[in-house]
Design a protein around this motif. Structure first.
Motif, PDB file in Angstrom:
ATOM      1  N   ILE A  29      -2.710  -0.409   7.324  1.00  0.00           N
ATOM      2  CA  ILE A  29      -2.877   0.750   6.445  1.00  0.00           C
ATOM      3  C   ILE A  29      -3.142   2.007   7.273  1.00  0.00           C
ATOM      4  O   ILE A  29      -2.634   3.094   6.960  1.00  0.00           O
ATOM      5  CB  ILE A  29      -4.003   0.494   5.430  1.00  0.00           C
ATOM      6  N   TYR A  83       0.836  -1.200   0.000  1.00  0.00           N
ATOM      7  CA  TYR A  83       0.000   0.000   0.000  1.00  0.00           C
ATOM      8  C   TYR A  83       0.879   1.262   0.000  1.00  0.00           C
ATOM      9  O   TYR A  83       1.889   1.303   0.709  1.00  0.00           O
ATOM     10  CB  TYR A  83      -0.904   0.010   1.244  1.00  0.00           C
ATOM     11  N   PRO A  84       0.465   2.309  -0.750  1.00  0.00           N
ATOM     12  CA  PRO A  84      -0.698   2.395  -1.649  1.00  0.00           C
ATOM     13  C   PRO A  84      -0.348   1.904  -3.039  1.00  0.00           C
ATOM     14  O   PRO A  84       0.774   2.073  -3.500  1.00  0.00           O
ATOM     15  CB  PRO A  84      -1.012   3.896  -1.660  1.00  0.00           C
ATOM     16  N   ASP A 133      -9.834   0.396   1.767  1.00  0.00           N
ATOM     17  CA  ASP A 133      -8.501  -0.045   1.365  1.00  0.00           C
ATOM     18  C   ASP A 133      -7.461   1.063   1.454  1.00  0.00           C
ATOM     19  O   ASP A 133      -6.337   0.906   0.967  1.00  0.00           O
ATOM     20  CB  ASP A 133      -8.540  -0.620  -0.057  1.00  0.00           C
TER      21      ASP A 133
END
Length: 331
Positions: A269, A32-33, A91
């Motif tokens: 995240i 991520y990202p 997300d």
């Protein structure tokens, strides 16, 4: 812009549509990202929250190694933009940067298309911005005491601008009118930018707005200012007294900003975003620009998910009785 889908929150965590989101989020945690990150500002472009967000987004993008773009989704006192994020894939690629309205929405709105308390993950606080009581250039007062006299004398013949019910300018106006004991005619606009323009044009008498949006106009002499609404004076407006100094100590409020992700965003995240936010708040360009606008980044230990959530919950409890006593709801 299409209307926000009014789906219940449990649809985000259960059902066939939600499963790919969860699986996709799990796969994406390690790198991520994976694409551009969008930060939703729930107000019109040109307003104070928009200004703060664009500075933060640019600095966070450097730490994340991805472009961070800002999208303005204004309307309904900030709730349309908040709903967009609450219903987004959890997300980490769609975020919300909102102000004190996140603490007042649970009381101001009795019906919302999302859960205003449990529909988000907190990432970290960003800044606490003082507000200023400003007026058109030819307003017949030069001090806060004189302005209070005019308000009491003219009452609802005066026009007070705000950016809509639930906006910081609306809340500040409620506090002002309560402190003065006199109601003015309130004129809501779709965002702070348009409201400020009406003050600058002389068509609106008074407005309460954040220093991030008024400092440049005040220093240019294009609007009058009577006070800052914090306990201490503001570095960029050293000659402007505080509410207490000007004789109205009960007229004190600051507007804090925080960064949010949709509920269910993986903890890894959340922590990566918090790290990027902390890096952004140390960025020399951002710090200097914040100072120009009359504010400063929060301390690093406040730019964390836990500190943010505790502060947010305390502010919800603070504003609830004030809003209920005013009897002004947004629905």
């Amino acid at each position: 812009m299409p209307p926000v889908a009014r789906r219940p929150l449990f649809a985000l965590a259960t059902g066939a549509l939600a499963a790919p989101w969860i699986a996709g989020g799990a796969r994406a945690q390690g790198n991520y990202p994976t694409r551009t990150v969008t930060v939703i500002v729930p107000f019109a472009a040109g307003g104070p929250t928009d200004t703060v967000t664009r500075l933060v987004a640019e600095a966070m993008g450097r730490d994340l190694g991805q472009t961070v773009v800002v999208e303005n989704v204004g309307g309904a006192g900030g709730t349309l933009g908040a709903a967009r994020v609450a219903q987004a894939r959890p997300d980490g690629h769609t975020l919300l940067l909102h102000h004190i309205g996140m603490a007042t929405a649970p009381t101001l709105y009795r019906r919302l298309p999302y859960d205003p308390v449990n529909g988000f993950e907190t990432i970290g606080l960003v800044t606490e911005v003082p507000m200023t009581l400003v007026a058109k250039k030819d307003f017949p007062a030069n001090t806060l005491a004189e302005a209070v006299e005019v308000i009491k004398r003219e009452g609802d013949r005066l026009n007070y601008a705000n950016a809509g019910i639930g906006a910081a300018s609306h809340l500040c106006g409620l506090l002002l009118m309560k402190a003065v004991g006199t109601a003015m005619t309130t004129v809501p606009f779709r965002g702070t930018g348009p409201a400020v323009q009406e003050v600058l044009s002389g068509r609106i008498d008074l407005m309460c707005d954040q220093t991030t949006n008024t400092t440049e106009h005040i220093n240019a002499g294009s609007m009058k200012v009577f006070n800052v609404t914090t306990a201490e004076r503001v570095q960029s407006l050293p000659n402007v007294p505080t509410s207490k100094e000007a004789g109205l100590p009960e007229f004190e409020v600051s507007v804090w900003h925080g960064l949010y992700a949709p509920k269910g965003t993986p903890a890894e995240i959340q922590q990566r975003l918090s790290k990027a936010l902390q890096a952004a708040l140390r960025d020399e360009k951002l710090v200097a620009r914040f100072a120009d606008l009359g504010t400063a980044p929060v301390a690093q230990d406040r730019a964390t998910p836990d500190a943010h959530r505790k502060f947010w919950q305390a502010d919800i409890a603070k504003w609830k009785p004030i809003i209920q006593a005013a009897g002004q709801f947004a629905d």
